[in-house]
Design an enzyme around this catalytic site. Structure first.
Site, short mmCIF file in Angstrom:
data_model
loop_
_atom_site.label_atom_id
_atom_site.label_comp_id
_atom_site.label_asym_id
_atom_site.label_seq_id
_atom_site.Cartn_x
_atom_site.Cartn_y
_atom_site.Cartn_z
N LEU A 160 -19.34 -14.08 -78.53
CA LEU A 160 -18.59 -14.41 -77.30
C LEU A 160 -19.55 -14.46 -76.11
O LEU A 160 -19.43 -13.68 -75.16
CB LEU A 160 -17.45 -13.41 -77.07
CG LEU A 160 -16.36 -13.88 -76.11
CD1 LEU A 160 -15.55 -15.02 -76.72
CD2 LEU A 160 -15.43 -12.74 -75.71
N ARG A 183 -26.57 -22.88 -84.50
CA ARG A 183 -27.75 -23.29 -85.24
C ARG A 183 -27.46 -23.11 -86.73
O ARG A 183 -26.75 -22.18 -87.12
CB ARG A 183 -28.96 -22.42 -84.89
CG ARG A 183 -29.60 -22.75 -83.57
CD ARG A 183 -30.34 -24.09 -83.58
NE ARG A 183 -31.06 -24.30 -82.36
CZ ARG A 183 -30.57 -24.90 -81.26
NH1 ARG A 183 -29.35 -25.37 -81.27
NH2 ARG A 183 -31.33 -25.05 -80.18
N GLU A 234 -32.44 -30.67 -90.28
CA GLU A 234 -31.91 -31.87 -89.60
C GLU A 234 -33.04 -32.68 -88.96
O GLU A 234 -34.04 -32.09 -88.53
CB GLU A 234 -30.87 -31.46 -88.54
CG GLU A 234 -31.44 -30.58 -87.43
CD GLU A 234 -30.37 -30.09 -86.45
OE1 GLU A 234 -29.32 -29.61 -86.89
OE2 GLU A 234 -30.65 -30.19 -85.24
N HIS A 273 -25.78 -33.24 -84.41
CA HIS A 273 -26.28 -32.30 -83.39
C HIS A 273 -26.19 -32.93 -81.99
O HIS A 273 -27.20 -33.15 -81.33
CB HIS A 273 -27.74 -31.88 -83.70
CG HIS A 273 -28.18 -30.69 -82.90
ND1 HIS A 273 -29.19 -29.86 -83.32
CD2 HIS A 273 -27.75 -30.19 -81.73
CE1 HIS A 273 -29.37 -28.91 -82.41
NE2 HIS A 273 -28.51 -29.10 -81.44
C1 8YV Z 1 -30.37 -29.95 -78.04
C2 8YV Z 1 -29.41 -27.76 -78.34
O1 8YV Z 1 -31.33 -29.43 -77.25
O2 8YV Z 1 -28.88 -26.70 -76.31
C3 8YV Z 1 -29.35 -26.60 -77.43
O3 8YV Z 1 -29.79 -25.53 -77.86
O4 8YV Z 1 -29.67 -27.62 -79.49
C4 8YV Z 1 -29.13 -29.13 -77.85
O5 8YV Z 1 -28.61 -29.20 -76.59
C5 8YV Z 1 -30.10 -31.37 -77.76
O6 8YV Z 1 -29.76 -31.93 -78.95
C6 8YV Z 1 -31.24 -32.12 -77.16
O7 8YV Z 1 -32.29 -32.24 -78.02
#
Ligand code: 8YV
Length: 316
Positions: free
Chosen positions: A154, A235, A264, A282
């Site tokens: 959260l 992630r 990915e 993503h």
């Molecule tokens: C990526 C992200 O950075 O904010 C994050 O941690 O994984 C995403 O916002 C976005 O895909 C740009 O590369």
């Protein structure tokens, strides 16, 4: 030699970010180099800043190839792909882009839940391939409103997810290292297995770290169960992907909606074969508005550092 600080850029940005970045800094584009090692050997010694993206980060070898490195500016809230230990050893600053992306990420998580639960991708296919006219009504799907939702983590994003779920009259519970004072009537359940066991939809919204690796394991997945849905907008490393695939194949888990994957964009092809999985590339932060704000923050952090000002959004 240029008077502008030299920056190593790890991945592409939209043109609206690239132009001002190129104007302010002497930018070396790592992602365009054919022989990456030779490129690093050549430009590394002059590099004072790295501009990267959340999922690309910067590993120890890259950091060590840049002996004059002072700052790593991440386009993303997640900085798990940056080797923080290597940065700490050399006093290298790290920044990210929190807040500006929170609501878009929450929106996509909730949209994935609705989309998969109501079978919207298949339903569109049903219309476009003529099945509606040929076969009649689309098979019935599962309701979302009024169900039980679990939010694992959260933080900023988890909070926005939970707020949205309340709007669907869902009973919200959450798991975190400790109860949060802003959680109001949302129930705190410390154990992720217990949270999953009493959830129909489980959202994974944790910042990833070595400690959270595979926090969603076989036990959590099986506790969510054959009618449950896992939604991951954090992630991939937070989930044991092999256990997840097995459970989706056998029906031990009902559904998964995933925006992030190990390796990915070359994800495990097993995910592509399953009808009970919704996959996304993503792009939870992928709106024009948010990406513009993220790009601005990447540059603001770099500019502040090189001007000797306080960093707007430091990680360390
Ligand atoms: C990526 C992200 O950075 O904010 C994050 O941690 O994984 C995403 O916002 C976005 O895909 C740009 O590369």
């Amino acid at each position: 030699m240029s008077a502008k600080p030299q920056i190593l850029q790890i991945g592409p940005y939209p043109a609206w970010d690239q132009e001002p970045l190129d104007a302010a800094f002497d930018v070396h584009r790592y992602f365009e180099a054919g022989d990456k090692q030779a490129f690093l050997n050549q430009v590394g010694p002059g590099i004072r800043g790295i501009a990267t993206r959340g999922e690309l980060g910067a590993g120890r070898a890259m950091i060590e190839a840049c002996p004059a490195l002072e700052i790593i500016s991440v386009y993303g809230v997640g900085y798990d792909a940056v080797d923080l230990a290597a940065c700490r050893e050399r006093g290298i600053r790290v920044t990210n882009t929190p807040d500006v992306l929170t609501k878009d990420v929450a929106d996509l998580g909730v949209a994935m839940m609705l989309c998969l639960s109501r079978g919207m991708i298949g339903a569109e296919r049903w219309v476009k391939d003529g099945s509606w006219a040929a076969k009649g009504l689309y098979p019935l799907k599962r309701r979302v409103w009024g169900k039980r939702a679990g939010v694992l983590g959260l933080g900023r994003i988890g909070y926005e997810v939970a707020k949205r779920l309340e709007g669907f009259d869902m009973a919200v519970a959450y798991s975190d290292v400790a109860p949060k004072d802003f959680a109001g009537k949302w129930e705190f359940i410390a154990d992720p297995v217990a949270l999953a066991a009493q959830s129909d939809f489980l959202f994974v919204t944790l910042a990833a770290s070595a400690e959270t690796r595979h926090i969603v394991d076989k036990r959590v997945i099986e506790a969510l169960g054959p009618d449950g849905m896992l939604i991951n907008i954090s992630r991939a490393s937070n989930i044991d992907e092999h256990a997840l695939l097995d459970a989706l194949r056998t029906g031990a888990l009902g559904f998964a909606a995933l925006d992030v994957f190990e390796g990915e964009p070359n994800l495990n092809p097993g995910f592509l074969e399953l009808d009970n999985v919704l996959v996304q590339p993503h792009h939870a932060s992928g709106t024009v508005e948010t990406r513009k704000a993220m790009g601005q923050l990447v540059r603001d952090n770099l500019a502040a550092h090189f001007a000797g000002r306080a960093l707007p959004t430091p990680v360390m």
